[in-house]
Design a protein around this motif. Sequence first.
Motif, short mmCIF file in Angstrom:
data_model
loop_
_atom_site.label_atom_id
_atom_site.label_comp_id
_atom_site.label_asym_id
_atom_site.label_seq_id
_atom_site.Cartn_x
_atom_site.Cartn_y
_atom_site.Cartn_z
N GLN A 25 4.77 6.69 -4.21
CA GLN A 25 5.90 6.13 -3.54
C GLN A 25 7.37 6.25 -5.11
O GLN A 25 7.89 7.66 -4.30
N LEU A 41 5.33 -6.16 -2.98
CA LEU A 41 3.77 -5.85 -3.54
C LEU A 41 3.56 -6.84 -3.22
O LEU A 41 2.22 -6.75 -2.74
N TYR A 70 3.96 -7.57 -12.64
CA TYR A 70 5.63 -7.96 -11.25
C TYR A 70 5.14 -9.56 -11.34
O TYR A 70 4.45 -10.32 -11.18
N GLY A 87 2.38 -5.14 -0.30
CA GLY A 87 1.44 -3.86 -1.71
C GLY A 87 2.01 -2.79 -2.13
O GLY A 87 1.20 -1.87 -2.41
N ARG A 88 3.38 -3.11 -1.48
CA ARG A 88 4.17 -1.19 -2.36
C ARG A 88 5.27 -1.85 -2.74
O ARG A 88 5.92 -2.99 -2.21
N LEU A 89 6.21 -0.93 -3.27
CA LEU A 89 7.15 -1.45 -4.01
C LEU A 89 8.30 -1.40 -2.36
O LEU A 89 7.85 -0.56 -1.59
N GLY A 148 15.97 2.42 -12.26
CA GLY A 148 15.86 1.64 -11.14
C GLY A 148 14.98 2.45 -10.51
O GLY A 148 14.36 1.34 -9.47
N LEU A 156 0.73 -16.60 -6.50
CA LEU A 156 1.63 -17.41 -8.08
C LEU A 156 0.85 -16.74 -9.49
O LEU A 156 1.39 -16.52 -10.10
N GLY A 157 -0.52 -16.30 -8.83
CA GLY A 157 -1.63 -15.32 -9.23
C GLY A 157 -1.75 -16.38 -11.12
O GLY A 157 -2.05 -15.70 -11.81
N THR A 204 -0.06 2.82 -5.12
CA THR A 204 0.47 2.87 -4.21
C THR A 204 1.96 2.96 -4.78
O THR A 204 2.57 3.99 -4.13
N ALA A 205 2.31 2.72 -5.32
CA ALA A 205 3.53 2.68 -6.35
C ALA A 205 3.73 3.18 -7.18
O ALA A 205 4.87 4.19 -7.21
N ARG A 209 18.38 -2.17 -12.64
CA ARG A 209 19.57 -1.91 -11.81
C ARG A 209 20.60 -1.69 -14.27
O ARG A 209 20.78 -3.07 -13.87
N ARG A 216 1.96 -10.82 -13.51
CA ARG A 216 0.77 -10.35 -12.84
C ARG A 216 0.38 -8.52 -12.99
O ARG A 216 1.85 -7.74 -12.99
N MET A 255 0.03 -5.66 -11.01
CA MET A 255 -0.37 -4.94 -10.43
C MET A 255 -1.90 -4.37 -9.73
O MET A 255 -2.49 -4.46 -11.44
N VAL A 286 9.83 -17.36 -13.05
CA VAL A 286 8.53 -16.02 -13.29
C VAL A 286 9.14 -15.68 -14.80
O VAL A 286 10.31 -15.91 -15.76
N GLU A 290 15.77 -2.28 -0.24
CA GLU A 290 16.55 -2.85 -1.72
C GLU A 290 17.94 -2.70 -0.98
O GLU A 290 18.34 -3.88 -1.43
#
Lengths: 480, 353
Positions: B192, A3, B353, A7-9, B301, A437-438, B188-189, B307, B179, B181, A479, A15
């Motif tokens: 997706q 992300l 996330y 900017g996406r999964l 998932g 890190l936000g 986008t997520a 998972r 944080r 998103m 985290v 994966e």
Amino acid sequence: MSLDLQGRLPNATEEAGSGTMSDDDPVPDALVDTMLAGEEFPWQVVRHHRQFFWNNISQADLVSRNQEIGNCGGIICSRTRTTRYRGERNRFCADRPAEFDPQTGDILTAPDDEGNEVEGWVEVSPYWAPDSTIKVCAYDAQTNLYSEDGTDCRTRNGTSKTDCGCGPGLAWCLRGQELRAVKRAFGKSLEYSIHAVIDRNESYLELFENRRMFVNGPLVHFYQYQATGSGGLFNPLAVDVDRLPDLDYSAADTWTEMQLGGEHAGVLTHPAYLFRFMTNRARATRFFEAFLCSPFQPPSAGLPEASAESALNPDLQTRDGCKYCHAMLEPAAAHWGRWPEVSAGFLSPSAYMAEDPDCVECAMNGERCSAFCRANYLVRALTPQEEPFLGRLEAYTFRRQEHEHHVELGPKYLARLVTADHRLPDCVSRNTAEWLLGREMTETDQDWIDTLSRRFVRGGLNFRNLVKDVVQSEQYRRVR
Amino acid sequence: MLRYCLITVIILGFGCDDSAPEQNEAAISNNNPMASEQTDFVAESPNASPERERPVQPSTDEPHTSPETSGDVDNADDSANTFEPNEEEMLVIGASDAEPAAMNANDSDEATEPDEPEAPTANPANEDDSSSSPQRFGGDQSMPPPENPEPIEVDTARRSGADLFAPAAPIEVMPRPRRRMNIDQLSTAMSQISGGIKWTERSGRNEVDLFQQLSSTLGVPDYAQATVEDLEPNTVFQKFLNDAARSVCGKMIAADLERHGALENGNQWETPPVLLIDAVPEQTLAANGEAIRDNLRTLLGRFHGRRVTQDAENELFHWLWLFESTLFVTNETSDAWLAVCVGLFTHPDFYLY
């Protein structure tokens, strides 16, 4: 991480690449490298950098009012030129075809419903839709290149001549939507500059040193036909029009790189930056805040009250209270000394000497100085402290000798200076860590930031490596 | 340690260790990091050279590096009989007698940080004792030298040293907070996960992307009026996330139902399912529990990157409950999956996330 860096999964391949790793495991080196080398990463960096450049100039005036045209009762005209054309504000042309003197070609007028002498309209194929025609008031649609007195109709002076109009296909004028397209394009152009540095894996310093600019159709058209009419807003033009790529106005999504002169300092002299921060102080302040993490702020306990005598001191570098910030800000702002305020033009040393003999003479003798001198040089001293600077380029006013070279070397020099003393790498490392890190960095993070910064410098200011260092750190992986 | 030895050598003018070559050899054979230090020392010590060149007596007894031999060494000098160094400790002692006994062959540079002042024995009075006090200067004079000594390679360019500063305390790592998103990531997520379905609405003749249209409401700065991005998962965000989830999930389930219907009628359908991946619309928990569970595992998932193994029933508990409850109220499995979908999108595991 996907992300942040893409900017996406993560997709199925990514994966699978992460295998059976747990949250605490470091992401495999190869996977991080792939993400950083991907086409999405530079755009994430661009997004991150918007907070530094604020590259939205929608509220800036980029053209003179006389260049703006709009709908005048179903016919296109300029609202600000009505007085010159028709003798009164908001008096528009009549809704009938225009007539012309068969001998001279002059526009003929006739009384409208209220008895005012006005012209009719002509049909024009505008540059924004060359395959269609629109009705345009005949005076506004004039295509003369020069007025009767020899004034170039494309210049700001030309826009105030009655025999000058918007040119062939209305090329010298803009409606609201064309103007908005140009403003958006300048903002986007700055983003392409950032994108190029990251995408090409160049040194971060290139952001403040490169000489390229990305232009699309509307920007090419603007520089070719409209920038000169804006007066001082873009002049003296800092872009070589002959080097503009051959792009049609409709090519709004086609971005082409062009080379600029050596005076340019990457994003720091990009029109979007110069118009977003219109004064040299604002330009320097933003740079200090965003890239040196050093905002100009008075101390929490306030500033000492200035004495009556000090309050009259015109030099902010030494005036009580003001000097707390301005002692540093004024010399920093001087780096933009040849980039006029409220403008994206450039005062070249060849055409604009640091001290102009003519301007010195008129200023010292009390004569009326030329418009050239009045616009760019100090020709009137309001206080005795200003007198030593009479006839000098305005940026030199109150400049100490040790800071005069700031004006000549420009923002590029400032960027190098703060890179050499590590202030820029330190701040960039901090900003990058905070982004990923936000959270804000604290004192306990200082050692880590120092390490990041050192590695950033040793790695040739490679931003990808800096990001890699952060995302592979324990701080990023843990985290709560 | 080396430093003390070196000081001793320079000031007092004698070698630290008569048996240095043998010890080096032993240390090297043991992969001992101290060995290289010994080597350096020997190389750097001008006074050590003549002793090194002295002919070595052939060894006839047990290996001189055995612990038993160390005991003999102790007996040779009662004054140094404060501890019984083992083989590795002997190597250390070989360089300087003043090193703490705790130091062993595996010690790193940090471990060689001395307890400063008492270490060097720069006492001229000891000079005469050097030959008869092997413990003090590291040599075991009674030990027979190896029969065929091999030369030891000495790297004269290499320098090793001790750090004058104590090793830095480990830095406490402050974990990063989860944080939210940003709106681009969220849009986008969602797209997706839903197979390209976006949160859109028809406005006139155009299909408008609502994430874009509502971006300023959702905290995206325009850098003209606002310059700071609001990433708080506040109520406004929750409200619009809910709206987006309902809209997208509705389209997802509709697409899957349409796909299912087409396949039932023997028609082809190119796009894969997006919500009903391991289950079909008419299946219920009572009749097809495993299919429902499989589908939930897949969705977890997909939506949360989690998972869930076959035996982790507790992780499915809430989702099974949501599915069953909705089914109980509406009697429609499509509504139940819709509720699960909205729940998955609005769950913090999706947008944080």
